[in-house]
Motif scaffolding. Structure first.
Motif, PDB file in Angstrom:
ATOM      1  N   ALA A  21      45.154 107.677  -8.058  1.00 39.32           N
ATOM      2  CA  ALA A  21      45.951 109.044  -8.135  1.00 39.32           C
ATOM      3  C   ALA A  21      44.973 110.050  -7.637  1.00 39.32           C
ATOM      4  N   ALA A  22      43.964 109.990  -7.604  1.00 40.74           N
ATOM      5  CA  ALA A  22      43.135 111.045  -6.984  1.00 40.74           C
ATOM      6  C   ALA A  22      42.816 110.892  -5.519  1.00 40.74           C
ATOM      7  N   MET A  23      43.306 109.713  -5.100  1.00 39.92           N
ATOM      8  CA  MET A  23      43.348 109.424  -3.782  1.00 39.92           C
ATOM      9  C   MET A  23      44.555 109.982  -3.081  1.00 39.92           C
ATOM     10  N   SER A  24      45.387 110.056  -3.979  1.00 38.05           N
ATOM     11  CA  SER A  24      47.006 110.433  -3.342  1.00 38.05           C
ATOM     12  C   SER A  24      46.870 112.018  -3.560  1.00 38.05           C
ATOM     13  N   ARG A  46      42.865 110.520   5.947  1.00 35.66           N
ATOM     14  CA  ARG A  46      44.040 110.758   5.192  1.00 35.66           C
ATOM     15  C   ARG A  46      44.731 109.509   5.203  1.00 35.66           C
ATOM     16  N   ALA A  47      44.843 108.587   6.240  1.00 32.38           N
ATOM     17  CA  ALA A  47      45.425 107.243   6.302  1.00 32.38           C
ATOM     18  C   ALA A  47      44.614 106.416   5.122  1.00 32.38           C
ATOM     19  N   TYR A  48      43.341 106.412   5.246  1.00 32.03           N
ATOM     20  CA  TYR A  48      42.662 105.548   4.399  1.00 32.03           C
ATOM     21  C   TYR A  48      42.953 105.994   2.853  1.00 32.03           C
ATOM     22  N   PHE A  49      42.850 106.927   2.414  1.00 33.23           N
ATOM     23  CA  PHE A  49      43.018 107.409   1.013  1.00 33.23           C
ATOM     24  C   PHE A  49      44.598 107.324   0.723  1.00 33.23           C
ATOM     25  N   GLY A  50      45.566 107.563   1.760  1.00 30.00           N
ATOM     26  CA  GLY A  50      46.813 107.569   1.412  1.00 30.00           C
ATOM     27  C   GLY A  50      47.271 105.731   1.127  1.00 30.00           C
ATOM     28  N   LYS A  51      46.690 104.909   1.836  1.00 31.35           N
ATOM     29  CA  LYS A  51      47.151 103.475   1.909  1.00 31.35           C
ATOM     30  C   LYS A  51      46.071 102.965   0.807  1.00 31.35           C
ATOM     31  N   MET A  52      45.162 103.301   0.306  1.00 36.12           N
ATOM     32  CA  MET A  52      44.297 102.735  -0.750  1.00 36.12           C
ATOM     33  C   MET A  52      44.713 103.121  -1.878  1.00 36.12           C
ATOM     34  N   VAL A  91      44.143  99.403   7.126  1.00 35.56           N
ATOM     35  CA  VAL A  91      43.776 100.725   6.787  1.00 35.56           C
ATOM     36  C   VAL A  91      42.652 101.590   7.345  1.00 35.56           C
ATOM     37  N   PRO A  92      42.725 102.401   8.135  1.00 34.82           N
ATOM     38  CA  PRO A  92      41.761 102.869   8.895  1.00 34.82           C
ATOM     39  C   PRO A  92      40.873 103.444   8.211  1.00 34.82           C
ATOM     40  N   ILE A  93      39.589 103.477   8.421  1.00 38.35           N
ATOM     41  CA  ILE A  93      38.326 103.885   7.914  1.00 38.35           C
ATOM     42  C   ILE A  93      37.659 104.935   8.837  1.00 38.35           C
ATOM     43  N   LEU A  94      36.770 105.738   8.007  1.00 37.25           N
ATOM     44  CA  LEU A  94      35.705 106.385   8.677  1.00 37.25           C
ATOM     45  C   LEU A  94      34.515 105.888   8.203  1.00 37.25           C
TER      46      LEU A  94
END
Length: 469
Positions: free
Chosen positions: A285-288, A269-275, A404-407
């Motif tokens: 937009a798809a990430m958000s 969630r943090a990754y896609f939200g920040k990226m 940005v955190p990542i998995l």
């Protein structure tokens, strides 16, 4: 080891401010330590991790560390697969230590394939070249040098600081030292949390400027399942529809068409939200949208077109090996395939097997689960205790570059430590070109500036952690 490839599609889209390159104390000694470590062959075929560990132990002793603070260990029956644990004591006996982990084994490298000798450290055109120059002897050298640097300063940390340099992470045949320590010498590595490889920063393609600084918090687990179809067979001149290879082929095709559902945790969630803001456009937009609603089919479709994003959205399974039949003129009696799955943190192999069985939909094809291994290792929590100091030092060195955190879609030695109760994060401060430093490939390299910046980043960061209440 597969690193933070998910950021690379974004890395060419934006650029931040480059870190200032200030002269560093002890740089000449660090370079000598790093050179010795890279030039110590630690491949499975011809090298010795134990020798590398002994050489780093000798440097620590020369810096004033007592024998009692240093443990060179070798797993039973594996005299060349040794490692090192060293302890820098803290002043508060109630405060748990910080563990700094790095592996010292490297992927095989053939001299005839490389432009330069892979086991001679070469500095050329702003890069260090050599096998392990990045993965992961850069970090092992930084950790060892860090303890020496703190010792020379007379630093008095509240928390103790430990380093563990281990063998076997690359899976080439050596004993995995991190897992061995977790299972057999847990007390040596006991810590509040650990810092490890597995992430870093991304540089843009155009000017080598920092774009994003990634922190690994969690990784997927690799588990391979076996599909097998068995049949009485017969003469190939009398074919019948009930054919083991046909059953297997249809099962593989159904798995290829199956998509595991989207899963989200704090890290993704943090990754896609920040990226989303870094990437912009349709992908941003798809990430958000996926953060707001993991069931958003349109956002899922856009993100899944990118293999890197797809890899961290869900569990993935793919056919990697296949065999069948026993003679060219006979109907096959047996056909099998390997399905390698990368399991999202918190999901069990049993649940993945059940999904594969349903996807196959054929009782004649057996889906067998491996007898050991687990895939339900949770991601470590993104606490302020961990993230706050990272963000502070990163802002000092790379202003405006998002953390940005990542998995991690691949694997590191974080897994056995997390399973042993030690939250483990990929934190290096090493920024990579889009080629990821040619890790595991020919002419592996790391930018000299990136290495020196990472040395300074780790020095500042560990001191903050060590003094924290």
């Amino acid at each position: 080891m597969l690193r933070f490839a998910a950021v690379l599609t974004a890395a060419t889209l934006a650029a931040g401010s480059a870190a200032a390159q200030a002269p560093q104390p002890g740089e000449a000694a660090f370079r000598a330590l790093y050179k010795e470590l890279v030039e110590t062959n630690t491949t499975f075929s011809a090298g010795s991790c134990t020798l590398a560990a002994e050489r780093m132990a000798a440097r620590l002793k020369a810096a004033g560390f007592a024998d009692s603070a240093i443990t060179v260990f070798t797993p039973p029956g594996a005299p060349k697969d040794g490692g090192l644990v060293a302890v820098y004591p803290g002043t508060d006996p109630k405060a748990k230590a910080i563990l700094l982990l790095a592996h010292i084994d490297v992927v095989e490298a053939k001299r005839e394939d490389w432009t330069r000798d892979p086991f001679t450290l070469v500095e050329e055109d702003g890069y260090f070249y050599g096998r392990g120059a990045s993965d992961d002897k850069s970090q092992a050298a930084i950790w060892t040098d860090l303890l020496i640097r703190l010792k020379q300063e007379g630093f008095k940390p509240r928390r103790g600081i430990k380093i563990a340099l281990t063998c076997g992470e690359e899976g080439g045949g050596q004993v995995n030292g991190a897992a061995w320590l977790a299972q057999n010498r847990r007390e040596l590595i006991d810590a509040a949390f650990a810092l490890n490889e597995g992430a870093g920063g991304a540089l843009d393609k155009a000017g080598g400027k920092p774009v994003v600084h990634n922190i690994q918090a969690g990784e997927k687990t690799s588990v391979s399942f076996r599909l097998e179809a068995v049949n009485p067979g017969g003469h190939s001149s009398r074919p019948v529809p009930d054919n083991a290879i046909y059953h297997l082929a249809k099962a593989i095709d159904r798995i290829a068409a199956y998509q595991f559902p989207v899963q989200m945790n704090d890290t993704t969630r943090a990754y896609f939200g920040k990226m989303s803001g870094v990437v912009g456009g349709e992908m941003g937009a798809a990430m958000s949208a996926i953060v707001a609603n993991p069931n958003d089919a349109a956002a899922n479709a856009v993100l899944s077109r990118d293999a890197n994003h797809n890899a961290i959205l869900r569990t993935t399974c793919v056919a990697t090996q296949i065999s069948g039949g026993h003679a060219q003129n006979a109907l096959p009696q047996r056909a099998n395939a390997t399905i390698n799955c990368r399991i999202f943190p918190g999901e069990s192999p049993a649940a993945v097997r059940e999904a594969l069985v349903k996807a196959v939909g054929d009782a004649t094809v057996e889906v067998s689960q491996p007898p050991k291994g687990r895939g339900d290792t949770p991601a470590p929590p993104l606490t302020r205790e961990v993230m706050g100091p990272i963000e502070k030092v990163s802002a000092q060195m790379w202003p405006g570059v998002p953390v940005v955190p990542i998995l991690q879609a691949g694997g590191t030695d974080a897994k056995p430590l997390i399973e042993a109760g030690i939250p483990t994060y990929g934190v290096t401060g090493i920024f990579y070109d889009p080629d990821l430093g040619r890790l595991h490939g020919l002419n592996e390299r790391i930018a000299v500036k990136s290495l020196m910046d990472a040395r300074e980043f780790s020095y500042r960061l560990v001191k903050l952690y060590a003094q924290a209440k």
